[in-house]
Design an enzyme around this catalytic site. Structure first.
Site, short mmCIF file in Angstrom:
data_model
loop_
_atom_site.label_atom_id
_atom_site.label_comp_id
_atom_site.label_asym_id
_atom_site.label_seq_id
_atom_site.Cartn_x
_atom_site.Cartn_y
_atom_site.Cartn_z
N GLU A 154 0.81 -1.23 0.00
CA GLU A 154 0.00 0.00 0.00
C GLU A 154 0.84 1.28 0.00
O GLU A 154 0.62 2.20 0.79
CB GLU A 154 -0.95 -0.03 1.20
CG GLU A 154 -1.87 -1.25 1.20
CD GLU A 154 -2.82 -1.29 2.39
OE1 GLU A 154 -2.79 -0.37 3.23
OE2 GLU A 154 -3.58 -2.27 2.49
N GLU A 270 -5.77 -11.02 -0.85
CA GLU A 270 -6.58 -10.82 0.36
C GLU A 270 -8.08 -10.79 0.06
O GLU A 270 -8.84 -10.06 0.65
CB GLU A 270 -6.18 -9.50 1.06
CG GLU A 270 -4.72 -9.37 1.36
CD GLU A 270 -4.36 -8.04 1.99
OE1 GLU A 270 -5.27 -7.35 2.48
OE2 GLU A 270 -3.16 -7.70 2.03
C1 XIL Z 1 -5.10 -6.54 8.82
C2 XIL Z 1 -5.39 -7.74 9.71
O1 XIL Z 1 -6.54 -8.41 9.25
C3 XIL Z 1 -5.55 -7.28 11.15
O2 XIL Z 1 -5.70 -8.41 11.99
C4 XIL Z 1 -4.32 -6.50 11.57
O3 XIL Z 1 -4.56 -5.99 12.87
C5 XIL Z 1 -4.05 -5.35 10.61
O4 XIL Z 1 -3.93 -5.85 9.27
N1 XIL Z 1 -4.70 -4.75 4.04
C6 XIL Z 1 -3.63 -5.51 4.39
C7 XIL Z 1 -3.70 -6.45 5.54
O5 XIL Z 1 -2.62 -5.55 3.66
O6 XIL Z 1 -2.43 -6.63 6.16
C8 XIL Z 1 -4.70 -5.94 6.56
O7 XIL Z 1 -4.86 -6.99 7.52
C9 XIL Z 1 -6.03 -5.63 5.90
C10 XIL Z 1 -5.86 -4.55 4.86
#
Ligand code: XIL
Length: 367
Positions: A154, A270
């Site tokens: 990101e 994701e």
């Molecule tokens: C989130 C996790 O789901 C949480 O448990 C953690 O506290 C923070 O990160 N984009 C991403 C992921 O790249 O790493 C994020 O995941 C969600 C958004």
């Protein structure tokens, strides 16, 4: 001497067993995807593995695993120079005996960092070690055992107003844009076996804002590749909305083709589908989630550069509960292929259909 009839009967029986095994082989998302030459898997966390019903089910469904939290910097380096790989290693030690690939998430992000990091970046002479030293320590620990690493996560934020569309993060403030090049080069040197991924979200949707984000992403990647930054793949997070504007399949197709034309491989890293903001009716929500996922994955899997699809979890059971207002309304998120009781939902079936309908890839060795 066996009679001819008994020979035929045993041959038929054996063929039935073989067919049964073959058929049973294609009864999980991981098996269906692998049969077409791509990896399916999901994010998982150590507390999920402690659920004795879920763990074997996870091992059957997923062929690649990523740590949901345990490999973020706040978890790995809680104190400067003091690494704790315990939780991450337990996930890796679950994946490997189960024949699963394992991917790392994430080496450089503006979130989920330990509280001491910002001051360390500000200290004279400490910042290079704080970035390069961390990547070297972590990537070396897992060297040779990783399918891929989300090296930078990101980094783009057009809303921050920079001409290069980079996010005005603690990393940019400390190093300027060069932190991205440094991160990928150090990661390559630390683990030349792993695919190096730039991971982001914001290119999935249909709007003009998504058009701008897609353009910014392609510009960023093209410039980085031209500088010799060792980016092997684009990680598209794939967080969708069940009740938002529908994916524009033609726009998505063009974007993925452009990534492939840059020589990049594509991972969906994701995937989940937010089912809030529409109906409270579960059948309506599950149907909208499945439709959104199918619409997205059919395009993604039609691009031969796509190598893996991971959902951000496998079961709704382990999702963070929503805010109290949503809870009062009786809403509990249903973003993933399995419900809170680990039963397959319409999303599981739509993903299975997407994998089954895709054109098979040439088989690769890591499936
Ligand atoms: C989130 C996790 O789901 C949480 O448990 C953690 O506290 C923070 O990160 N984009 C991403 C992921 O790249 O790493 C994020 O995941 C969600 C958004």
């Amino acid at each position: 001497m066996a009679s001819a009839a008994s020979v035929v009967a045993s041959a038929l029986a054996e063929r039935t067993v073989v067919a049964g095994i073959a058929a049973s082989r294609l009864t999980t998302l991981g098996a269906l995807a692998a049969d077409r030459g791509v990896l399916y898997g999901c994010a998982a966390s150590t507390f999920e593995l402690r659920n004795q019903t879920f763990a074997p089910l996870l091992a059957r469904e997923a062929r690649i695993l990523v740590a949901e939290y345990e490999m973020k910097r706040a978890a790995l380096e809680p104190q400067p120079g003091q690494f704790d790989f315990t939780a991450a290693d337990s996930l890796l030690n679950f994946a490997k005996p189960n024949g699963m690939a394992f991917r790392g998430h994430t080496l450089v992000w503006h979130k989920a960092n330990p509280p001491w990091l910002e001051s360390a970046l500000a200290s004279p002479g400490g910042k290079e070690r704080t970035l390069a030293g961390y990547i070297e320590s972590v990537a070396s620990h897992f060297r040779g055992r990783m399918h891929s690493w989300d090296v930078v996560n990101e980094a783009l934020a057009p809303a921050d107003g920079r001409s290069d569309n980079l996010r005005n993060s603690l990393w940019l403030k400390a190093f300027g844009p060069a932190y991205i090049d440094l991160a990928f080069h150090v990661a390559r040197a630390a683990d030349p076996h792993a695919l190096l991924v730039y991971n982001d979200w914001g290119c999935e949707g249909p709007s003009e804002k998504h058009d701008r984000f897609r353009a910014a992403t392609l510009d960023f990647l093209e410039r980085a590749i031209a500088r010799g930054v060792p980016i092997d793949a684009y990680g598209m997070q794939g967080h969708l909305q069940a009740f938002g504007p529908k994916i524009d399949q033609a726009k998505l197709h063009r974007f993925l083709d452009a990534l492939k034309n840059l020589g990049l491989r594509i991972l969906i890293t994701e995937h989940d589908v937010d089912d809030s903001g529409g109906s409270l009716d579960i059948a309506v929500r599950d149907g909208a989630v499945a439709d959104a996922s199918r619409r997205f994955l059919d395009v993604v899997l039609d691009n031969t550069a796509t190598e893996a699809v991971l959902t951000w979890g496998l079961s709704d059971r382990f999702l963070d509960p929503p805010g109290w207002k949503e809870t009062l309304r009786g809403y509990r998120p249903r973003l993933l292929p399995l419900d809170v009781d680990f039963a397959r939902k319409p999303m599981w079936r739509s993903m299975a259909q997407s994998f089954t309908a895709m054109r098979p890839r040439l088989r690769t060795s890591n499936l």
